[in-house]
Design an enzyme around this catalytic site. Sequence first.
Site, mmCIF file in Angstrom:
data_model
loop_
_atom_site.group_PDB
_atom_site.id
_atom_site.type_symbol
_atom_site.label_atom_id
_atom_site.label_comp_id
_atom_site.label_asym_id
_atom_site.label_seq_id
_atom_site.Cartn_x
_atom_site.Cartn_y
_atom_site.Cartn_z
ATOM 1 N N SER A 119 0.788 -1.230 0.000
ATOM 2 C CA SER A 119 0.000 0.000 0.000
ATOM 3 C C SER A 119 0.822 1.284 0.000
ATOM 4 O O SER A 119 0.315 2.321 -0.397
ATOM 5 C CB SER A 119 -0.959 0.003 1.186
ATOM 6 N N HIS A 171 -5.186 -3.612 -2.816
ATOM 7 C CA HIS A 171 -4.839 -2.596 -3.827
ATOM 8 C C HIS A 171 -4.647 -3.174 -5.220
ATOM 9 O O HIS A 171 -4.352 -2.443 -6.151
ATOM 10 C CB HIS A 171 -3.574 -1.850 -3.413
ATOM 11 N N LYS A 189 -11.794 0.221 -1.815
ATOM 12 C CA LYS A 189 -10.819 0.859 -2.710
ATOM 13 C C LYS A 189 -11.364 0.880 -4.135
ATOM 14 O O LYS A 189 -12.302 1.623 -4.390
ATOM 15 C CB LYS A 189 -9.479 0.180 -2.523
HETATM 16 C C1 LIG Z 1 -6.929 -0.691 3.121
HETATM 17 C C2 LIG Z 1 -6.340 -2.003 3.482
HETATM 18 C C3 LIG Z 1 -6.918 -2.794 4.465
HETATM 19 C C4 LIG Z 1 -8.057 -2.320 5.317
HETATM 20 O O1 LIG Z 1 -9.235 -2.359 4.628
HETATM 21 P P1 LIG Z 1 -10.439 -1.419 5.123
HETATM 22 O O2 LIG Z 1 -11.629 -1.985 4.435
HETATM 23 O O3 LIG Z 1 -10.079 -0.044 4.706
HETATM 24 O O4 LIG Z 1 -10.514 -1.558 6.606
HETATM 25 C C5 LIG Z 1 -6.376 -4.032 4.693
HETATM 26 N N1 LIG Z 1 -5.304 -4.460 4.003
HETATM 27 C C6 LIG Z 1 -4.705 -3.711 3.069
HETATM 28 C C7 LIG Z 1 -3.512 -4.233 2.343
HETATM 29 C C8 LIG Z 1 -5.209 -2.453 2.789
HETATM 30 O O5 LIG Z 1 -4.613 -1.691 1.887
#
Ligand SMILES: *Cc1c(COP(=O)(O)O)cnc(C)c1O
Length: 377
Positions: A176, A204, A236
Amino acid sequence: MAPDAAHWFADVPPARRRRLTASRRVAPARIRKGGRVLWDFGSNDYLGLSWHPALREAAKGALAEGPLGSGASRYVAGDDPAWHALEAELAGWKGYEAALVAGSGMLLNIGLLQALAARHDVIFADRLVHASLIDGARLSGARLVRYRHLRLDELAALLARTPARRRVIVTDGVFSMDGDCADVGGLLTLAEEYDAIVVLDDAHGLGVIGPGGRGLAASAGAAGHARLVEIGTFGKALGGYGAFVLGPKAFIEGLRQRLRTAIYSTMPPPLLAHAMLRALALVQEGALVHALHERIRTFQQLAAAKGRPATDTAIQPWVLGEDEAALAAARRLEAQGFFVPAIRPPTVPEGTARLRISLSAAHPLEVVQALVEALPA
Ligand SMILES: *Cc1c(COP(=O)(O)O)cnc(C)c1O
């Protein structure tokens, strides 16, 4: 004397405080901050789906006929049929036997690792995995062993010399803060050699990379592998909120019995299930993924002209070093109409403070070009 509540957190250094300033996303890729509307390079809305009329219509339709909140945990009364439809659609599209939807990625990862491992087990995690995976590993009571970022040689050596009842290898798909990718094939080879399973969190990668935006495992031809458990999120590229896990049918059935963060938590509002079904259909049409790739290619070409590396993903780190350099660059960009967050330690290693640029299909190409021009050398 013990501090009172007002002094409890007095030890956080002022320079490292995270600031919350209210902002509102006012249009696709546009955000209002401090009275000005800026181009938003800080949201993970990679396909612009959070604004898509079809998703918002699906959500409105669900609200016209049903409640806002789901009322209870899924295991009690909150199990809308749309969640089952969404799970079936996800499993089929992603190439796994079964899927399970839960609250956010943070909740899902904490509950998943807690369910997967216990004392006498070992969790091997890339140094840069998402915080949710670390928290879940800690909660599990298993031993947590970190390996240097992407270093499978080091992981192999650790696997060889670490006795364990059960072994779990944990990695992000697309990382990320760096936008680089795990070697899924290499990890699965090690998993086979050392009787481990791989937990791949591709939050991602979904909607961004791989054939049709199906993510990193699909691009490695590994989707549905018997030793692979994959996590994705709705917050996302899919423009909503929530998360899901994919794996063999028996694994998912077993997890349903053990996932405390779903059993003891209210299911997300059902309107999200309806909207996410629409999001999956739109991703499969292909045009949005194609538009995002055009922007990634444009960014790569212009970054190369400035002598900067770029990734093949929607995440483009622009490393500047010291905290102050990253903060000053973010302020300058804001003055020029761009919101690009500065990311500092402890989120990234000391001395690698950076701008983190999130590209989206919703950015006009000229805006991507203007941003790269405005970035410091
Ligand atoms: C954003 C993210 C999360 C968390 O997900 P949310 O739905 O925002 O709580 C978990 N793992 C990774 C790799 C992320 O980028």
